[in-house]
Design a protein around this motif. Structure first.
Motif, PDB file in Angstrom:
ATOM      1  N   GLU A  78     -19.323  -4.555   5.875  1.00 42.45           N
ATOM      2  CA  GLU A  78     -20.416  -3.726   5.343  1.00 42.45           C
ATOM      3  C   GLU A  78     -20.998  -4.257   4.035  1.00 42.45           C
ATOM      4  O   GLU A  78     -21.275  -3.485   3.115  1.00 42.45           O
ATOM      5  CB  GLU A  78     -19.942  -2.277   5.166  1.00 42.45           C
ATOM      6  CG  GLU A  78     -19.425  -1.691   6.478  1.00 42.45           C
ATOM      7  CD  GLU A  78     -19.328  -0.175   6.471  1.00 42.45           C
ATOM      8  OE1 GLU A  78     -20.030   0.453   5.665  1.00 42.45           O
ATOM      9  OE2 GLU A  78     -18.561   0.367   7.269  1.00 42.45           O
ATOM     10  N   GLY A  88     -11.757   2.003  13.473  1.00 45.39           N
ATOM     11  CA  GLY A  88     -10.742   0.953  13.348  1.00 45.39           C
ATOM     12  C   GLY A  88     -11.303  -0.423  13.023  1.00 45.39           C
ATOM     13  O   GLY A  88     -10.582  -1.418  13.121  1.00 45.39           O
ATOM     14  N   LYS A  89     -12.566  -0.496  12.584  1.00 43.83           N
ATOM     15  CA  LYS A  89     -13.204  -1.805  12.335  1.00 43.83           C
ATOM     16  C   LYS A  89     -12.465  -2.569  11.217  1.00 43.83           C
ATOM     17  O   LYS A  89     -12.104  -3.731  11.395  1.00 43.83           O
ATOM     18  CB  LYS A  89     -14.698  -1.605  11.960  1.00 43.83           C
ATOM     19  CG  LYS A  89     -15.490  -0.854  13.018  1.00 43.83           C
ATOM     20  CD  LYS A  89     -16.943  -0.674  12.652  1.00 43.83           C
ATOM     21  CE  LYS A  89     -17.192   0.215  11.446  1.00 43.83           C
ATOM     22  NZ  LYS A  89     -16.795   1.633  11.613  1.00 43.83           N
ATOM     23  N   SER A  90     -12.252  -1.875  10.069  1.00 42.67           N
ATOM     24  CA  SER A  90     -11.595  -2.566   8.943  1.00 42.67           C
ATOM     25  C   SER A  90     -10.159  -2.915   9.294  1.00 42.67           C
ATOM     26  O   SER A  90      -9.663  -3.993   8.925  1.00 42.67           O
ATOM     27  CB  SER A  90     -11.604  -1.681   7.698  1.00 42.67           C
ATOM     28  OG  SER A  90     -12.920  -1.360   7.364  1.00 42.67           O
ATOM     29  N   ASN A 106     -17.366   5.887  12.063  1.00 43.72           N
ATOM     30  CA  ASN A 106     -16.384   5.943  10.983  1.00 43.72           C
ATOM     31  C   ASN A 106     -14.997   6.206  11.555  1.00 43.72           C
ATOM     32  O   ASN A 106     -14.834   7.037  12.436  1.00 43.72           O
ATOM     33  CB  ASN A 106     -16.713   7.074   9.985  1.00 43.72           C
ATOM     34  CG  ASN A 106     -17.991   6.792   9.221  1.00 43.72           C
ATOM     35  OD1 ASN A 106     -18.864   7.643   9.100  1.00 43.72           O
ATOM     36  ND2 ASN A 106     -18.121   5.581   8.718  1.00 43.72           N
ATOM     37  N   GLY A 107     -14.033   5.441  11.059  1.00 43.48           N
ATOM     38  CA  GLY A 107     -12.644   5.635  11.488  1.00 43.48           C
ATOM     39  C   GLY A 107     -12.350   5.063  12.859  1.00 43.48           C
ATOM     40  O   GLY A 107     -11.288   5.322  13.430  1.00 43.48           O
ATOM     41  N   TYR A 150      -2.331  -7.421   8.027  1.00 38.40           N
ATOM     42  CA  TYR A 150      -1.428  -6.514   8.738  1.00 38.40           C
ATOM     43  C   TYR A 150      -0.851  -7.281   9.926  1.00 38.40           C
ATOM     44  O   TYR A 150      -1.589  -8.010  10.595  1.00 38.40           O
ATOM     45  CB  TYR A 150      -2.186  -5.302   9.295  1.00 38.40           C
ATOM     46  CG  TYR A 150      -2.660  -4.292   8.275  1.00 38.40           C
ATOM     47  CD1 TYR A 150      -2.042  -4.142   7.034  1.00 38.40           C
ATOM     48  CD2 TYR A 150      -3.738  -3.446   8.581  1.00 38.40           C
ATOM     49  CE1 TYR A 150      -2.487  -3.188   6.130  1.00 38.40           C
ATOM     50  CE2 TYR A 150      -4.185  -2.496   7.676  1.00 38.40           C
ATOM     51  CZ  TYR A 150      -3.560  -2.375   6.454  1.00 38.40           C
ATOM     52  OH  TYR A 150      -4.001  -1.430   5.558  1.00 38.40           O
ATOM     53  N   PHE A 182      -2.380   6.427  13.470  1.00 33.95           N
ATOM     54  CA  PHE A 182      -3.567   5.806  14.076  1.00 33.95           C
ATOM     55  C   PHE A 182      -3.117   4.520  14.756  1.00 33.95           C
ATOM     56  O   PHE A 182      -2.354   3.740  14.186  1.00 33.95           O
ATOM     57  CB  PHE A 182      -4.613   5.481  13.001  1.00 33.95           C
ATOM     58  CG  PHE A 182      -5.839   4.789  13.536  1.00 33.95           C
ATOM     59  CD1 PHE A 182      -6.888   5.517  14.100  1.00 33.95           C
ATOM     60  CD2 PHE A 182      -5.950   3.397  13.508  1.00 33.95           C
ATOM     61  CE1 PHE A 182      -8.021   4.869  14.603  1.00 33.95           C
ATOM     62  CE2 PHE A 182      -7.076   2.743  14.012  1.00 33.95           C
ATOM     63  CZ  PHE A 182      -8.113   3.494  14.553  1.00 33.95           C
ATOM     64  N   TYR A 202      -0.636   2.611  12.065  1.00 34.25           N
ATOM     65  CA  TYR A 202      -0.382   3.154  10.729  1.00 34.25           C
ATOM     66  C   TYR A 202       0.676   4.224  10.911  1.00 34.25           C
ATOM     67  O   TYR A 202       0.561   5.065  11.812  1.00 34.25           O
ATOM     68  CB  TYR A 202      -1.632   3.825  10.152  1.00 34.25           C
ATOM     69  CG  TYR A 202      -2.685   2.869   9.656  1.00 34.25           C
ATOM     70  CD1 TYR A 202      -2.449   2.053   8.562  1.00 34.25           C
ATOM     71  CD2 TYR A 202      -3.944   2.831  10.251  1.00 34.25           C
ATOM     72  CE1 TYR A 202      -3.428   1.190   8.094  1.00 34.25           C
ATOM     73  CE2 TYR A 202      -4.928   1.982   9.779  1.00 34.25           C
ATOM     74  CZ  TYR A 202      -4.667   1.162   8.702  1.00 34.25           C
ATOM     75  OH  TYR A 202      -5.641   0.319   8.234  1.00 34.25           O
ATOM     76  N   GLU A 256       0.836  -1.207   0.000  1.00 28.93           N
ATOM     77  CA  GLU A 256       0.000   0.000   0.000  1.00 28.93           C
ATOM     78  C   GLU A 256       0.869   1.255   0.000  1.00 28.93           C
ATOM     79  O   GLU A 256       0.531   2.250  -0.618  1.00 28.93           O
ATOM     80  CB  GLU A 256      -0.922   0.008   1.237  1.00 28.93           C
ATOM     81  CG  GLU A 256      -2.082  -0.947   1.110  1.00 28.93           C
ATOM     82  CD  GLU A 256      -2.952  -1.025   2.365  1.00 28.93           C
ATOM     83  OE1 GLU A 256      -4.072  -1.512   2.269  1.00 28.93           O
ATOM     84  OE2 GLU A 256      -2.482  -0.612   3.453  1.00 28.93           O
TER      85      GLU A 256
HETATM   86  N1  LIG Z   1      -3.936   2.451   4.600  1.00 28.96           N
HETATM   87  C1  LIG Z   1      -4.006   3.345   5.615  1.00 28.96           C
HETATM   88  N2  LIG Z   1      -2.936   4.094   5.926  1.00 28.96           N
HETATM   89  C2  LIG Z   1      -2.956   4.967   6.951  1.00 28.96           C
HETATM   90  N3  LIG Z   1      -4.044   5.175   7.733  1.00 28.96           N
HETATM   91  C3  LIG Z   1      -5.161   4.455   7.475  1.00 28.96           C
HETATM   92  C4  LIG Z   1      -5.191   3.506   6.407  1.00 28.96           C
HETATM   93  N4  LIG Z   1      -6.412   2.935   6.397  1.00 28.96           N
HETATM   94  C5  LIG Z   1      -7.103   3.506   7.407  1.00 28.96           C
HETATM   95  N5  LIG Z   1      -6.357   4.415   8.060  1.00 28.96           N
HETATM   96  C6  LIG Z   1      -6.748   5.209   9.223  1.00 28.96           C
HETATM   97  O1  LIG Z   1      -7.071   4.319  10.263  1.00 28.96           O
HETATM   98  C7  LIG Z   1      -8.239   4.742  10.941  1.00 28.96           C
HETATM   99  C8  LIG Z   1      -9.214   3.579  11.023  1.00 28.96           C
HETATM  100  O2  LIG Z   1      -9.652   3.264   9.714  1.00 28.96           O
HETATM  101  P1  LIG Z   1     -10.612   2.034   9.424  1.00 28.96           P
HETATM  102  O3  LIG Z   1     -10.797   1.950   7.963  1.00 28.96           O
HETATM  103  O4  LIG Z   1     -10.110   0.859  10.151  1.00 28.96           O
HETATM  104  O5  LIG Z   1     -11.949   2.539  10.134  1.00 28.96           O
HETATM  105  P2  LIG Z   1     -13.422   1.940  10.042  1.00 28.96           P
HETATM  106  O6  LIG Z   1     -13.918   1.839  11.435  1.00 28.96           O
HETATM  107  O7  LIG Z   1     -13.451   0.707   9.219  1.00 28.96           O
HETATM  108  O8  LIG Z   1     -14.133   3.145   9.283  1.00 28.96           O
HETATM  109  P3  LIG Z   1     -15.434   3.161   8.328  1.00 28.96           P
HETATM  110  O9  LIG Z   1     -16.643   2.801   9.133  1.00 28.96           O
HETATM  111  O10 LIG Z   1     -15.450   4.571   7.878  1.00 28.96           O
HETATM  112  O11 LIG Z   1     -15.157   2.194   7.219  1.00 28.96           O
HETATM  113  C9  LIG Z   1      -8.755   5.954  10.209  1.00 28.96           C
HETATM  114  O12 LIG Z   1      -8.452   7.091  10.986  1.00 28.96           O
HETATM  115  C10 LIG Z   1      -7.998   5.992   8.918  1.00 28.96           C
HETATM  116  O13 LIG Z   1      -7.660   7.297   8.579  1.00 28.96           O
END
Ligand SMILES: Nc1ncnc2c1ncn2[C@@H]1O[C@H](COP(=O)(O)OP(=O)(O)OP(=O)(O)O)[C@@H](O)[C@H]1O
Length: 552
Positions: A497, A385-387, A382-383, A397, A361, A352, A117
């Motif tokens: 999702e 950290g779920k994904s 949102n954000g 990771y 993060f 990250y 990435e």
């Molecule tokens: N590839 C990446 N590089 C750097 N930071 C990242 C990366 N992917 C996500 N982040 C950061 O990590 C944090 C968590 O992101 P993540 O996608 O895990 O959230 P999420 O809970 O799945 O959000 P959503 O519901 O919006 O999908 C966010 O603040 C995002 O900016």
């Protein structure tokens, strides 16, 4: 993590790297290539000197048979050697490009996700496609220039044989002209580097224009402002490229002028200082005129060679970056992974990093247990950290700290690939492949049954290899991804999702029919969902906030 397989870590200088890259898969020894190239250059020189000598003797009324015979022999050898070297060079270069591309992509597919990435798709695409193409196109030109160099060397020796003064004068003029040209070339190279950077910015603009086409069609202000940026970048590109083009033209003209001055001084001045035999002046003039063409060839190839070296260095740089992050799994040394019963995360942390290697993060510390057959729902803003959590759980990771235990044993005792094979995933940014990969003995009837179940039979069908149509809505594409997940039939399903773009009817069908059928099959589900009204369908709801699990 340094690449254990790549022992040759010392980076050779530019041209050596180029030669190494081009010749490494050659089935012909380097010596043979050099021999044929040099021989072809020499014979080319002989060919022209025979013609020169024949022309002179014709003027003196001598018999031409000797020269005709020599000419015929030289022409035949020239044809054979040049044909050989050009044909071989095409095969060698195309072999090199073929192996290089496959080698990089082979390493890339074993690369970890986070460095991949961070390298970014643009760099990978440019190196593997554009730079390798450039190397392929430039090779024949470079070989021709090398032959021209041999030709010029022999012509110079011939000039020296005719007149030492003319030889010294020619060498001096050559040194002045070429060093002036190369100095200019250095300035040009600096401008070319700036032009290259600008070109990437220009590509970004094109991407924005194409990807954001809907947005700019809706909003003419956006359209104009984006185009103003495009124009600014294009203007700068034009400026830099024009300037470097002009520098090249001036340098080239200067070199040409110097040669005409050389000719003039030999014709007008040399006879004043030195007594010359009859015909020597004509031969000298012919030889110098004869040198100009090949010299032009060499001089104009220098920038191309510099660019080919730059392309080689770029590719080498990318390859080293990828190699440094390639997974060094040696599958045979691991015990077989037992069937999935439980995955436990103990104080797992993942960061990250930004460009300054500072954490942007942090996920965790996470303590979490996933039991076989359980249906788990992850919720959170949102954000939160779920994904990221799912990517750590699937080992895409790697945790910075903490432990992942697989049926009570640490994950590092097993092959990571075997572990990942437990999962079927649909991430939010999933990719739908044009073919169904990774499922042996695929049953087309079963696929079409699933297509029917997902309410897509009026849109697409499976023909044994491909889906007949993948130009579907976002929600429909997710249903196709769900079909692939079902076909994979893995013990654990990660669904990030998947219902987000579905209509209420399908959502209801998914939560009340599909999800319970997973339970019956003994599947383990982790699903990110924002559908509050269906959370009772799960055994457990895990809530995340600011990278931590706050309830489960
Ligand atoms: N590839 C990446 N590089 C750097 N930071 C990242 C990366 N992917 C996500 N982040 C950061 O990590 C944090 C968590 O992101 P993540 O996608 O895990 O959230 P999420 O809970 O799945 O959000 P959503 O519901 O919006 O999908 C966010 O603040 C995002 O900016």
């Amino acid at each position: 993590m340094p690449d254990q397989n790549n022992k040759d870590t010392a980076r050779p200088v530019g041209y050596k790297l180029y030669l190494k890259m081009v010749l490494q898969h050659s089935d012909i020894p380097k010596r043979t290539i050099v021999f044929y190239t040099v021989l072809s250059g020499i014979v080319n020189a002989v060919l022209l000197s025979v013609l020169n000598a024949a022309a002179n003797s014709a003027g003196e009324g001598e018999v031409q048979v000797k020269y005709l015979l020599l000419f015929a022999i030289a022409l035949t050898v020239f044809y054979i050697t040049k044909r050989y070297i050009l044909r071989k060079s095409v095969t060698i270069v195309e072999n090199a490009v073929y192996s290089l591309r496959l080698r990089i992509l082979e390493k890339l597919r074993h690369c970890e996700l986070s460095p991949m990435e961070s390298i970014g798709k643009d760099e990978i695409f440019t190196r593997v496609s554009n730079d390798t193409n450039f190397i392929s196109q430039s090779a024949a030109v470079i070989i021709n220039a090398f032959q021209a160099l041999v030709l010029v060397t022999f012509a110079l020796i011939y000039i020296g044989f005719l007149s030492l003064t003319a030889f010294i004068a020619t060498i001096l003029i050559l040194v002045v002209a070429i060093s002036y040209f190369l100095r200019r070339q250095n300035e040009i190279n600096q401008e070319l580097r700036a032009a290259n950077k600008n070109e990437s910015a220009f590509y970004d603009h094109i991407e924005n224009l194409i990807e954001g086409f809907k947005e700019i069609k809706i909003n003419h202000l956006k359209n104009e402002q984006l185009f103003a940026d495009v124009k600014k970048t294009a203007d700068y590109g034009k400026e830099v490229k024009t300037s470097s083009g002009l520098r090249f033209a001036v340098g080239y003209m200067f070199s040409e002028m110097v040669f005409y001055l050389l000719l003039a001084s030999i014709i007008f001045l040399l006879p004043q200082f030195q007594t010359l035999y009859t015909g020597t002046l004509t031969r000298l003039t012919a030889s110098i005129l004869f040198v100009i063409g090949p010299l032009e060839n060499i001089v104009t190839t220098i920038p191309l060679f510099a660019k080919a070296i730059q392309a080689t260095q770029n590719i080498d740089h990318l390859e080293r970056k990828i190699s440094a992050f390639a997974e060094n799994e040696t599958p045979k040394s691991y015990p077989p992974l037992p069937p999935f019963e439980e995955i436990k995360l103990e104080n797992v942390v993942y960061d990250y990093m930004d460009e300054d290697r500072q954490s942007s993060f942090t996920l965790g510390p996470i303590n979490f247990t996933l039991k076989k057959g359980s249906l788990n729902c992850i919720i959170g803003g949102n954000g939160s950290g779920k994904s990221t959590f799912l990517k750590v759980l699937t080992n895409l990771y790697h945790p910075a700290s903490g432990r992942i235990l697989v049926n009570g044993t640490e994950l590092r005792n097993f092959n990571k690939e075997d572990y990942r094979f437990w999962f079927s995933t649909i991430f939010t940014d999933f990719h739908l492949f044009p073919k169904i990969y990774g499922i042996p003995n695929l049953n087309a009837d079963k696929v079409n049954e699933y297509i029917n179940l997902m309410g897509l039979s009026h849109k697409t069908h499976f023909n044994g290899t491909n889906f007949s149509n993948v130009r579907l809505s976002t929600g429909q594409r997710k249903r196709l991804a769900l079909i692939c997940t079902l076909l994979e039939d893995k013990p654990i399903m990660i669904l990030d999702e998947v219902t987000a773009d579905q209509d209420p009817g399908f959502k209801k069908f998914f939560y009340t029919e599909i999800l319970p059928s997973f339970r019956l099959k003994g599947k383990t589900i982790i699903m990110v969902s924002h559908d509050d009204k269906y959370t009772e369908q799960f055994d457990r709801v895990i809530e995340m906030e600011y990278g931590k699990i706050i309830s489960q």
